[in-house]
Design an enzyme around this catalytic site. Structure first.
Site, PDB file in Angstrom:
ATOM      1  CE  LYS A  62      19.781  -2.123  -3.103  1.00  0.00           C
ATOM      2  NZ  LYS A  62      20.189  -2.507  -1.731  1.00  0.00           N
ATOM      3  CG  ASP A  99       4.816   4.207  -6.642  1.00  0.00           C
ATOM      4  OD1 ASP A  99       5.236   4.186  -5.474  1.00  0.00           O
ATOM      5  OD2 ASP A  99       3.719   3.731  -6.984  1.00  0.00           O
ATOM      6  CD  GLU A 101      12.095   4.703   4.294  1.00  0.00           C
ATOM      7  OE1 GLU A 101      13.018   4.177   4.932  1.00  0.00           O
ATOM      8  OE2 GLU A 101      11.025   4.108   4.038  1.00  0.00           O
ATOM      9  N   GLY A 137      11.982  -4.717   1.751  1.00  0.00           N
ATOM     10  CA  GLY A 137      11.122  -4.982   2.894  1.00  0.00           C
ATOM     11  C   GLY A 137      10.099  -3.886   3.025  1.00  0.00           C
ATOM     12  CG  MET A 138       5.649  -2.361   3.406  1.00  0.00           C
ATOM     13  SD  MET A 138       6.203  -0.671   3.041  1.00  0.00           S
ATOM     14  CE  MET A 138       5.153   0.265   4.154  1.00  0.00           C
ATOM     15  CD  GLU A 139       7.980   1.062   6.378  1.00  0.00           C
ATOM     16  OE1 GLU A 139       7.702   2.245   6.152  1.00  0.00           O
ATOM     17  OE2 GLU A 139       8.577   0.328   5.558  1.00  0.00           O
ATOM     18  CG  ASN A 140       3.283  -3.941   5.965  1.00  0.00           C
ATOM     19  OD1 ASN A 140       2.988  -2.863   5.484  1.00  0.00           O
ATOM     20  ND2 ASN A 140       3.683  -4.958   5.218  1.00  0.00           N
ATOM     21  N   PRO A 195       7.962  -6.083  -4.648  1.00  0.00           N
ATOM     22  CG  PRO A 195       6.570  -4.199  -4.824  1.00  0.00           C
ATOM     23  CD  PRO A 195       6.562  -5.658  -4.448  1.00  0.00           C
ATOM     24  CE1 TYR A 196       9.278   0.397  -2.807  1.00  0.00           C
ATOM     25  CE2 TYR A 196       7.212  -0.816  -2.642  1.00  0.00           C
ATOM     26  CZ  TYR A 196       7.913   0.320  -3.010  1.00  0.00           C
ATOM     27  OH  TYR A 196       7.252   1.375  -3.576  1.00  0.00           O
ATOM     28  CG  HIS A 208      15.607   0.015   6.666  1.00  0.00           C
ATOM     29  ND1 HIS A 208      16.357   1.176   6.591  1.00  0.00           N
ATOM     30  CD2 HIS A 208      14.404   0.318   6.118  1.00  0.00           C
ATOM     31  CE1 HIS A 208      15.637   2.125   6.027  1.00  0.00           C
ATOM     32  NE2 HIS A 208      14.437   1.626   5.716  1.00  0.00           N
ATOM     33  CD  GLU A 209      11.881  -2.772   5.977  1.00  0.00           C
ATOM     34  OE1 GLU A 209      11.016  -1.927   6.272  1.00  0.00           O
ATOM     35  OE2 GLU A 209      12.640  -2.629   5.002  1.00  0.00           O
ATOM     36  CB  CYS A 220      -0.952   0.006   1.202  1.00  0.00           C
ATOM     37  SG  CYS A 220      -2.298  -1.194   1.051  1.00  0.00           S
ATOM     38  CG  HIS A 245      10.544   1.899   8.817  1.00  0.00           C
ATOM     39  ND1 HIS A 245      10.349   3.249   8.617  1.00  0.00           N
ATOM     40  CD2 HIS A 245      11.152   1.434   7.695  1.00  0.00           C
ATOM     41  CE1 HIS A 245      10.808   3.585   7.429  1.00  0.00           C
ATOM     42  NE2 HIS A 245      11.310   2.499   6.839  1.00  0.00           N
ATOM     43  CE1 TYR A 255      14.762   3.528   2.502  1.00  0.00           C
ATOM     44  CE2 TYR A 255      14.214   5.043   0.726  1.00  0.00           C
ATOM     45  CZ  TYR A 255      13.917   3.926   1.483  1.00  0.00           C
ATOM     46  OH  TYR A 255      12.773   3.207   1.222  1.00  0.00           O
ATOM     47  NE  ARG A 315      15.440  -5.353  -2.622  1.00  0.00           N
ATOM     48  CZ  ARG A 315      16.416  -5.590  -1.747  1.00  0.00           C
ATOM     49  NH1 ARG A 315      16.998  -6.789  -1.729  1.00  0.00           N
ATOM     50  NH2 ARG A 315      16.798  -4.663  -0.892  1.00  0.00           N
TER      51      ARG A 315
END
Length: 614
Positions: free
Chosen positions: A565, A386, A329, A280-283, A277-278, A306-307, A129, A310, A394, A563
């Site tokens: 990146k 995006d 970030e 990580g995501m810090e949900n 696509p990333y 990193h996550e 999201c 967050h 970062y 990903r």
């Protein structure tokens, strides 16, 4: 209308949503969700109320008590960035129920068919999201300036299970009632056999971009008192991930020592299919990870660090809009490196900083024609976040905070950080709020550091700092010698892991001879590395040198990972510049064949690269 966010229709004169109760029926054959969303407002409202949507069909809006219809309109034209404007006409309403369905083209959702999963027998779906894609899952005020609590019922095939960025309450039969939630969507066969309902609750207010779920054939391993690692039950990924992230609890403890109590109870990890696509995501409570962070040497735990960071900077304190993304970030990159230093040592942190420094300098080249996006505080009016996602928030953000630390000393900066987090936890702030807090708590700091230059100036300020350490200096020196024709000796690289090779490759000149590429790979087999940071850095050099021996490996890589990146630099290297007709044909063919395996966000990024260079 007085918008509070360039990426949202949310109006500053309207009350904010404080709680959302969702009932979601996931229909895998049609790649859609039939749903209801019960939204509660901070106070009763009469008049228009604006919500964000994208690719949603709104069936009706109802008064939750009387079930009387509430008038609404949906803009006929879809804004390419913000989506469609949903306007409700309220009459002293403090809540309302929206009945709607998602679209197969939802930008937040990736529906994977069985062949696209590890188990090859059951489907999978997950959300992404951030930054502005929650609106394609449910209608909302999709801005980090508004924080909500939520409850969610996920009705899924009974052969599958669900995880979410929330506390799991129960798994039950669809026929068992749950009076605290909105009614089931009328367009779904809610009570059909072969289904199960997973119930989740998020009691802490979060921005909508942190809403997340995944549904598939999931298994888990316990790796700590508050951490489970989840992944598809079939295949080796689950056990490999459990080994890679075995030290997670130590990182959580170090985070608490540095930044204060961990407020989210659980810190679970989900390793997704390769299309994520990333990195990580810090949900909150359920971090999402790409399988490419599993490297076999525990170095992938740096993404977890990193996550985890967050959890304090981003999830507890959030940027008010994406113009202030560096507050999420930059702080998190600084916090990540402090955790890595505490757990893995100063040399490992120095390598991390060095790779980031090189990346920051490369972003200056990327944005040389639009230096607005080399600022920390940006103006993204009319810009898709995006499209301008980069390492600038970062790494320049990290450099800014590192500069403050050097000025006042680490002990004083640590105390400042803890006070900052405690003051603004569960709030969304902007750059001005941070600077006011900084000046109030570090009197005279504006005399020692040009705060305006750092936050609103373009480029890299002159008092930014390239890291200094023995290992960093040695690797950069060896990279410089490569320019003179000398490869590193085996004894010089015997103890190198992925990060060392990544830093080395990043510091090699982009214009190298194909013969040099072949010689380097003959010695060290970098094209075969299981560490994608190393592999992709090497393949970029191969493309630059037009060393076509490796184009098969480039194609294989682009078809095996999603990903961004890795996709962004490889596709860019293929299509950027003149005299690359063969490479451009390759890029277009590979994308046509791999497109459906990429998340919609990644598809859009590759398409924007093609639009710029083809």
């Amino acid at each position: 209308m007085a918008p509070i966010d360039p990426h949202s229709f949310t109006d500053s004169t309207h009350p904010v949503t404080t709680h959302i109760s969702l009932s979601l029926y996931l229909d895998f054959p049609s790649s859609t969700i039939h749903a209801t969303a019960l939204l509660s407002l901070s106070n009763p409202h009469t008049g228009p109320l604006s919500l964000d949507t994208r690719s949603l069909t709104i069936h009706s809006v109802l008064d939750p008590q009387s079930q009387a219809p509430i008038p609404f309109s949906l803009s006929s034209d879809e804004d390419p960035i913000r989506g469609r404007h949903l306007t409700l006409s309220l009459s002293n309403h403090s809540s309302f129920l929206v009945v709607y369905s998602t679209s197969p083209s939802s930008s937040a959702l990736q529906w994977l068919s069985p062949p696209q999963t590890f188990n090859k027998t059951l489907p999978f779906v997950y959300t992404q999201c951030q930054s502005i894609h929650a609106r394609s899952v449910f209608p909302c005020q999709d801005t980090p300036a508004a924080r909500v609590t939520y409850t969610c019922l996920l009705n899924v095939p009974s052969s599958l299970s669900a995880v979410m960025s929330a506390r799991h309450v129960t798994r039950r039969s669809p026929n068992e009632s749950s009076p605290s939630h909105a009614p089931p969507p009328p367009h779904a066969t809610w009570g059909a056999e072969g289904r199960a309902v997973e119930e989740f609750v998020m009691d802490q207010p979060i921005p909508t971009y942190l809403f997340a779920f995944a549904v598939g054939e999931l298994g888990f391993r316990e790796v700590g008192p508050r951490t489970r690692v989840y992944a598809e039950a079939a295949g080796p990924v689950l056990d490999e991930a459990a080994r890679e992230f075995a030290g997670t609890e130590e990182m959580v403890l170090q985070g608490e020592r540095l930044f204060g109590p961990y407020d989210w109870e659980r810190f679970d990890l989900l390793v997704l299919p390769p299309s994520f696509p990333y990195g990580g995501m810090e949900n909150p409570r359920m971090v999402f990870l790409t399988p490419t962070v599993i490297k076999g040497d525990a170095s992938g735990a740096q993404v977890v660090a990193h996550e985890l960071a967050h959890s304090w900077t981003g999830n507890l304190i959030t940027n008010k809009t994406n113009d202030h993304f560096w507050l999420n970030e930059g702080f998190t990159t600084y916090a990540e490196r402090r955790i890595v230093e505490a757990v893995q040592g100063e040399d490992r942190a120095a390598l991390n900083i060095g790779i980031g420094w090189k990346g920051l300098n490369e972003e200056m080249e990327r944005f040389k024609d639009n230096m607005e996006f080399t600022k920390l505080k940006t103006n993204q009016e009319g810009v898709d976040p995006d499209d301008v996602y980069s390492q600038v928030p970062y790494e320049k953000g990290f450099q800014f905070l590192w500069r403050i630390e050097r000025q006042i000393g680490r002990p004083a900066f640590d105390e400042f950080l803890k006070k900052y987090i405690n003051t603004f936890k569960f709030k969304s702030i902007d750059t001005e709020t941070f600077l006011d807090f900084l000046k109030a708590n570090v009197p005279g700091i504006e005399k020692d550091i040009d705060l305006e230059l750092w936050t609103e100036g373009t480029g890299i300020p002159p008092d930014a700092y390239e890291p200094v350490s023995n290992i960093y200096t040695k690797i950069v020196s060896l990279a410089n010698e490569f320019k003179l024709g000398r490869m590193p000796r085996e004894d010089e690289v015997a103890d190198w892991q992925g990060q060392e090779w990544e830093l080395y490759l990043e510091n090699l000149p982009k214009a190298v001879e194909a013969s040099q590429i072949l010689a380097l790979d003959e010695c060290y087999r970098l094209s075969e590395s299981k560490d994608y940071e190393v592999k992709v850095a090497f393949l970029q050099l191969a493309i630059s040198a037009k060393c076509r021996d490796y184009y098969g490996e480039v194609e294989k890589t682009l078809k095996s990972v999603g990903r961004m990146k890795y996709l962004r630099p490889l596709y860019t290297a293929l299509v950027q510049g003149t005299g690359k007709e063969e490479e451009k044909i390759l890029a277009k063919r590979v994308f046509a064949e791999a497109r459906d395996c990429y998340h919609p966000i990644a598809q859009g990024v590759v398409e924007s690269i093609f639009a710029k260079h083809l």
